[in-house]
Design a protein around this motif. Structure first.
Motif, PDB file in Angstrom:
ATOM      1  N   HIS A 101       0.920  -1.417  -0.229  1.00  0.00           N
ATOM      2  CA  HIS A 101       0.215   0.205   0.435  1.00  0.00           C
ATOM      3  C   HIS A 101       1.224   1.356  -0.058  1.00  0.00           C
ATOM      4  O   HIS A 101       0.391   2.271  -0.119  1.00  0.00           O
ATOM      5  N   TYR A 161      -2.567  -3.834   7.345  1.00  0.00           N
ATOM      6  CA  TYR A 161      -4.717  -3.258   7.076  1.00  0.00           C
ATOM      7  C   TYR A 161      -5.340  -2.856   6.046  1.00  0.00           C
ATOM      8  O   TYR A 161      -6.307  -3.622   5.725  1.00  0.00           O
ATOM      9  N   PRO A 162      -4.708  -2.360   5.281  1.00  0.00           N
ATOM     10  CA  PRO A 162      -5.332  -2.083   3.515  1.00  0.00           C
ATOM     11  C   PRO A 162      -5.504  -3.769   2.540  1.00  0.00           C
ATOM     12  O   PRO A 162      -6.010  -4.145   1.640  1.00  0.00           O
ATOM     13  N   TYR A 163      -5.288  -4.747   3.261  1.00  0.00           N
ATOM     14  CA  TYR A 163      -5.424  -6.135   2.738  1.00  0.00           C
ATOM     15  C   TYR A 163      -6.742  -6.722   3.187  1.00  0.00           C
ATOM     16  O   TYR A 163      -6.899  -6.792   3.799  1.00  0.00           O
ATOM     17  N   ASN A 164      -6.692  -7.700   2.362  1.00  0.00           N
ATOM     18  CA  ASN A 164      -7.855  -8.857   2.239  1.00  0.00           C
ATOM     19  C   ASN A 164      -8.208 -10.155   3.830  1.00  0.00           C
ATOM     20  O   ASN A 164      -7.704 -11.374   2.823  1.00  0.00           O
ATOM     21  N   THR A 223     -11.973  -1.445   9.856  1.00  0.00           N
ATOM     22  CA  THR A 223     -12.670  -0.930   8.498  1.00  0.00           C
ATOM     23  C   THR A 223     -12.328   0.895   8.386  1.00  0.00           C
ATOM     24  O   THR A 223     -12.129   1.323   7.913  1.00  0.00           O
ATOM     25  N   LYS A 281      -9.365   2.026   8.897  1.00  0.00           N
ATOM     26  CA  LYS A 281      -8.325   2.261   8.904  1.00  0.00           C
ATOM     27  C   LYS A 281      -8.383   1.927   6.918  1.00  0.00           C
ATOM     28  O   LYS A 281      -8.051   3.037   6.550  1.00  0.00           O
ATOM     29  N   LYS A 282      -9.303   1.336   6.933  1.00  0.00           N
ATOM     30  CA  LYS A 282      -9.024   1.200   5.486  1.00  0.00           C
ATOM     31  C   LYS A 282     -10.547   2.406   4.968  1.00  0.00           C
ATOM     32  O   LYS A 282     -10.317   2.548   3.745  1.00  0.00           O
ATOM     33  N   CYS A 321      -7.585  -1.294  -1.192  1.00  0.00           N
ATOM     34  CA  CYS A 321      -8.489  -0.932   0.340  1.00  0.00           C
ATOM     35  C   CYS A 321      -8.394  -2.150   1.234  1.00  0.00           C
ATOM     36  O   CYS A 321      -8.415  -2.126   1.917  1.00  0.00           O
ATOM     37  N   GLY A 322      -8.313  -3.119   0.238  1.00  0.00           N
ATOM     38  CA  GLY A 322      -8.354  -4.739   0.718  1.00  0.00           C
ATOM     39  C   GLY A 322     -10.236  -5.343   0.617  1.00  0.00           C
ATOM     40  O   GLY A 322     -10.376  -6.152   1.731  1.00  0.00           O
TER      41      GLY A 322
END
Length: 305
Positions: A74, A214-217, A251, A253-254, A276-277
């Motif tokens: 990211h 945090y940006p990943y799924n 959530t 943070k995304k 953003c995941g």
């Protein structure tokens, strides 16, 4: 020690964030050898151009021997080609495979426990100060390929080309020599600082893992694995460190990252959703509207008025 050979089909990586360490370790179709906690693998791909998400609960080195590939975090994009080398922290990233050439790389996976044992074994040589501050470096770090590293890469290729099993003691000693070079070289201070941070307190390591990933799924179970915790321990520790639930924190943070992209970039809504995941753009739009009371596109249009 086991040895296999395989040319991988990456279709298995298309739909979900795949634990590449577990996948390679457990698959019986790769050319690889396992020594102690270390996994050495020759990774070959014959695929069309493709973009896929992956994560690993072990740190790893990548030495590219053919073709090209891009690791995307990211923060930045990292294009590599034959002769390049990377250090990838445990955690998640996006890989972009190109079809112009067959991609091949030698990879070495290192669990946290191996690093800690190594630092204890060479405590007289490795000088570090225990630091409980977050490490401000990306999840992917480039290695400076000097004569030593180039020689090490070529020696690994020889082991994979040999028909006989490599000598376990020789492989272990040569890898320890590589790590000592990284810990004592000014050219790799960002990597050595990160490896030293694995000795930090659990709360600091948890903050580092969440800040980086945090940006990943990823599922909560996968965050827990990265933190070397059970799911129940992870949830309790998270609440203690962040004073809110993991789901709400992630959530928020995304959404903060998404609004930043909407304000400062020309990324499409679809691109922002994946960066953003989110599983798909419709899920992103639904969550964004609930959080901001407008759709992402309406939010962007309001900013541009």
């Amino acid at each position: 020690m086991i040895l296999y050979t395989f040319v991988i089909d990456l279709n298995a990586f298309l739909r979900f964030m795949t634990n590449v360490f577990s996948y390679i370790r457990d698959c019986k179709l790769f050319r690889k050898f396992i020594i102690d906690d270390l996994l050495f693998v020759e990774f070959k791909c014959l695929v069309e151009e493709i973009r896929f998400g992956m994560w690993s609960d072990a740190n790893y080195f990548v030495f590219v021997t053919n073709g090209k590939k891009m690791w995307k975090t990211h923060r930045n994009d990292y294009m590599v080609k034959a002769g390049d080398a990377l250090f990838v922290k445990k955690g998640a990233n996006i890989a972009h495979q190109f079809h112009s050439e067959d991609y091949c790389a030698l990879m070495i996976f290192m669990p946290d426990d191996f690093i800690k044992k190594f630092m204890l074994k060479f405590s007289d040589t490795i000088v570090y100060k225990k630091n409980d501050e977050l490490i401000d470096s990306d999840g992917v770090l480039r290695l400076h390929v000097d004569d030593f590293l180039l020689s090490y890469m070529k020696s690994l290729e020889v082991y994979f080309e040999a028909h006989d099993h490599p000598n376990v003691n020789v492989i272990r000693l040569k890898f320890e020599e590589l790590l000592l070079n990284i810990f004592t070289s000014n050219k790799h201070q960002d990597i050595s600082s990160y490896l030293c941070s694995l000795q930090a307190s659990n709360s600091v390591q948890l903050k580092q893992i969440m800040t980086d990933n945090y940006p990943y799924n990823l599922k909560l179970e996968e965050y827990a694995t990265l933190a070397n915790m059970s799911l129940s321990t992870f949830k309790r520790s998270f609440k203690s460190v962040f004073n809110e639930s993991p789901g709400r924190w992630i959530t928020n943070k995304k959404m903060a990252l998404a609004t930043q992209f909407l304000k400062t970039s020309d990324k499409t809504i679809n691109e922002i959703a994946y960066d953003c995941g989110f599983e798909d753009p419709s899920h992103f739009i639904k969550v964004f509207k609930k959080h901001e009371n407008v759709t992402p596109l309406a939010y962007r249009n309001t900013i541009n008025i």
